[in-house]
Design an enzyme around this catalytic site. Structure first.
Site: not given
Length: 403
Positions: A211-213, A277
């Protein structure tokens, strides 16, 4: 409440979606509005005037040549003695009459005689909606200043039929009516927008993912800001912990492929703002069971494959929105990378920001962006993400006002 003491003239035309008009009447009255209903002959084949009258607490108008109702030129009184006319559902036939100025029953006569805003909620078979004649009529009505909500994609009443043609839900119609009557400028009224927000979670096994933040705060704020300017917004959100914005249709997804599919299903649209994102890669084949550590052994290798590029897909799509805006989260060469993205993705503008750890932008409350277009670079100062959203929505509204 914006709708308190507002007078809604509700025209119900013939279609299976007419049953939704009953819920719509209830919701209008909950908001303090009064509802005066007109039913076409076709509508009465699906719901009864008795049910509509009971829910609206009003006389139901059905006949153009009613001796009782026309004593004081009733169709003119109905056309003028309201704040808003809502047609839900609106059939292809009724829209054709409106577009061509026909007036052969009470509903079409009132619509020809009115000087009030009109909100149309179409409902029909997908083939009927996509027919060239219907699309010509819709274009004519929009040019005449008629407002539209929907239609939506989904299953039809006919067995095995699905596509673009379902009437918008009563809550969506209520929101559109509220926006029309709240008195503030609505430069994006009648425009459809798609916004993506948050991260995607690409499963490695049932308990781990890539995942992205992203928190989704910026994307959700942009969806709300576009809705506040009158746009009909579909928000496709990855997994976030923040609430759905009000007045926005939100679709929740997990993976990049699901997000792409939801975005494409929401087309056609006028505006696409791709804020999410999205994880660049996913595991080629995620494990069905948790991958266990083995003492003394190296971690199991992960074979990664590239995820779909949603911005590029939309930017080069046959149903490409008139305005495509992408986001570029960078940690170096922010403007240079954004300019490359502008060209390769088929976007009209890129909102770029520096998401290095020290900026605190990822997951934070503030943002500092540069808006890159073919006209140059617009540098915005550091501000709350809500303010960034409002400023971007206003920029989008200006784009449509001047193009």
């Amino acid at each position: 409440m914006i709708l308190k003491n507002k007078r809604i003239l509700l025209i119900v035309s013939g279609g299976i979606a007419a049953y939704k008009s009953l819920d719509l009447i209830r919701r209008f009255r909950e908001q303090g509005a009064s509802v005066r209903p007109i039913m076409t002959a076709g509508a009465q084949e699906f719901v009864t005037p008795l049910a509509v009258g009971a829910l609206s607490a009003s006389h139901v108008y059905t006949e153009l040549f009613s001796r009782e109702d026309e004593q004081d030129v009733g169709h003119i009184r109905l056309a003028r003695d309201c704040d808003l006319i809502v047609i839900a559902p609106a059939t292809a036939d009724l829209m054709a009459k409106m577009a061509n100025g026909l007036a052969d029953d009470l509903a079409s006569t009132v619509l020809l005689a009115t000087d009030k805003p009109v909100l149309v909620a179409p409902a029909m078979n997908p083939k009927m909606w996509s027919a060239k004649a219907t699309q010509r009529n819709v274009a004519t009505l929009k040019a005449d200043g008629i407002h539209f909500i929907g239609p939506e994609r989904g299953e039809m009443a006919e067995s095995g039929e699905a596509g673009l043609g379902r009437m918008s839900e009563p809550t969506q119609i209520l929101q559109a009516a509220t926006l029309l009557l709240d008195g503030n400028p609505k430069p994006l009224l009648g425009r459809k927008a798609i916004v993506t927000s948050g991260p995607t979670h690409e499963p490695i096994d049932p308990v781990r993912y890539i995942a992205n933040r992203s928190s989704g705060k910026q994307g959700h704020a942009i969806a709300a800001a576009l809705a506040a300017l009158g746009a009909e917004v579909t928000l496709v959100s990855g997994p976030v912990t923040i609430p759905d914005p009000l007045g926005v249709r939100t679709i929740h997804v997990e993976r990049a492929e699901e997000m792409r599919d939801a975005v494409l299903a929401a087309l056609p649209a006028d505006i696409a703002v791709m804020v999410a994102a999205v994880a660049d890669w996913r595991v080629a084949s995620s494990a069905g069971e948790k991958i266990k550590k083995q003492p003394g052994e190296a971690p199991a290798p992960l074979h990664l494959v590239e995820n779909p590029d949603i911005l590029k897909t939309v930017g080069h799509h046959a149903m490409r929105p008139k305005l495509v805006c992408g986001f570029a989260a960078e940690t170096q060469s922010v403007i240079e990378n954004a300019r490359k993205k502008l060209e390769t993705k088929g976007a009209d503008m890129i909102v770029a920001n520096d998401v290095s750890a020290e900026t605190g932008i990822m997951g934070g409350e503030r943002n500092s962006v540069r808006v890159i277009s073919r006209d140059g670079v617009d540098v915005w100062p550091d501000m709350p993400k809500g303010d960034v959203a409002e400023k971007l929505a206003e920029k989008i509204a200006t784009y449509f006002a001047t193009s």
